[in-house]
Design a protein around this motif. Sequence first.
Motif, mmCIF file in Angstrom:
data_model
loop_
_atom_site.group_PDB
_atom_site.id
_atom_site.type_symbol
_atom_site.label_atom_id
_atom_site.label_comp_id
_atom_site.label_asym_id
_atom_site.label_seq_id
_atom_site.Cartn_x
_atom_site.Cartn_y
_atom_site.Cartn_z
ATOM 1 N N VAL A 13 -3.260 -7.489 3.623
ATOM 2 C CA VAL A 13 -1.930 -6.927 2.966
ATOM 3 C C VAL A 13 -1.656 -8.125 1.833
ATOM 4 O O VAL A 13 -2.015 -9.118 1.690
ATOM 5 N N VAL A 14 -0.629 -7.549 1.093
ATOM 6 C CA VAL A 14 0.078 -8.318 0.167
ATOM 7 C C VAL A 14 1.600 -8.486 0.960
ATOM 8 O O VAL A 14 2.240 -7.547 1.189
ATOM 9 N N ARG A 20 1.710 -13.253 -1.740
ATOM 10 C CA ARG A 20 0.394 -13.724 -1.142
ATOM 11 C C ARG A 20 -0.371 -12.682 -0.588
ATOM 12 O O ARG A 20 0.203 -11.807 0.001
ATOM 13 N N VAL A 21 -1.729 -12.828 -0.727
ATOM 14 C CA VAL A 21 -2.725 -11.807 0.108
ATOM 15 C C VAL A 21 -3.065 -12.438 1.454
ATOM 16 O O VAL A 21 -3.287 -13.800 1.455
ATOM 17 N N ASP A 49 8.090 -6.118 4.062
ATOM 18 C CA ASP A 49 7.932 -7.040 2.976
ATOM 19 C C ASP A 49 6.368 -6.978 2.391
ATOM 20 O O ASP A 49 5.897 -7.620 1.523
ATOM 21 N N VAL A 50 5.486 -6.107 3.396
ATOM 22 C CA VAL A 50 4.004 -6.094 2.861
ATOM 23 C C VAL A 50 3.554 -4.757 2.353
ATOM 24 O O VAL A 50 4.100 -3.507 2.605
ATOM 25 N N ARG A 51 2.447 -4.687 1.902
ATOM 26 C CA ARG A 51 1.990 -3.469 1.369
ATOM 27 C C ARG A 51 0.384 -3.577 1.388
ATOM 28 O O ARG A 51 0.033 -4.812 1.544
ATOM 29 N N PRO A 52 -0.298 -2.509 1.754
ATOM 30 C CA PRO A 52 -1.832 -2.839 1.698
ATOM 31 C C PRO A 52 -2.453 -3.374 0.379
ATOM 32 O O PRO A 52 -1.992 -3.312 -0.699
ATOM 33 N N ALA A 53 -3.448 -4.176 0.578
ATOM 34 C CA ALA A 53 -3.925 -4.994 -0.572
ATOM 35 C C ALA A 53 -4.933 -3.940 -1.381
ATOM 36 O O ALA A 53 -5.513 -2.975 -0.484
ATOM 37 N N THR A 54 -4.794 -4.105 -2.620
ATOM 38 C CA THR A 54 -5.914 -3.167 -3.259
ATOM 39 C C THR A 54 -7.072 -4.107 -3.659
ATOM 40 O O THR A 54 -7.250 -5.291 -3.326
ATOM 41 N N PRO A 55 -8.267 -3.242 -4.067
ATOM 42 C CA PRO A 55 -9.492 -4.067 -4.180
ATOM 43 C C PRO A 55 -9.068 -5.247 -5.167
ATOM 44 O O PRO A 55 -9.834 -6.433 -5.144
ATOM 45 N N SER A 56 -8.322 -5.120 -6.124
ATOM 46 C CA SER A 56 -8.057 -6.167 -7.091
ATOM 47 C C SER A 56 -7.494 -7.350 -6.332
ATOM 48 O O SER A 56 -7.551 -8.453 -7.089
ATOM 49 N N VAL A 61 -8.322 -13.048 -4.601
ATOM 50 C CA VAL A 61 -8.418 -14.165 -3.603
ATOM 51 C C VAL A 61 -9.533 -14.632 -3.507
ATOM 52 O O VAL A 61 -9.760 -15.877 -3.392
ATOM 53 N N ARG A 62 -10.621 -13.700 -3.626
ATOM 54 C CA ARG A 62 -12.179 -14.088 -3.310
ATOM 55 C C ARG A 62 -12.537 -14.942 -4.613
ATOM 56 O O ARG A 62 -13.354 -16.022 -4.463
ATOM 57 N N VAL A 63 -11.909 -14.758 -5.791
ATOM 58 C CA VAL A 63 -12.286 -15.605 -7.153
ATOM 59 C C VAL A 63 -11.746 -16.999 -6.882
ATOM 60 O O VAL A 63 -12.199 -17.870 -7.174
ATOM 61 N N ALA A 64 -10.281 -16.593 -6.614
ATOM 62 C CA ALA A 64 -9.674 -18.304 -6.367
ATOM 63 C C ALA A 64 -10.464 -19.265 -5.107
ATOM 64 O O ALA A 64 -10.580 -20.201 -5.471
#
Length: 75
Positions: A13-14, A20-21, A49-56, A61-64
């Motif tokens: 989630v975001v 933050r993810v 305060d959260v929403r589902p995380a999108t693929p982007s 997060v993975r790139v960071a």
Amino acid sequence: MSESERPEAGTWVVDARRDRVGEVVSAAGGRLLLRSPADGRQWEALPCDVRPATPSDELRVRVADANHRSGRRWG
């Protein structure tokens, strides 16, 4: 996200309040316990305060994380 739409453990989630993810660890007492996939730190968030995380979001997060690990190796 409403109370009835509370995400299950393991869901990404975001947290819009903190931009933050996180991965949902647990839900109790009207709060979610989230864990950063990058550093493992945990924090609490309200379901509203959260929403589902999108693929982007997940890719960001993975790139960071990859950049962080690469810097430790070469830095």
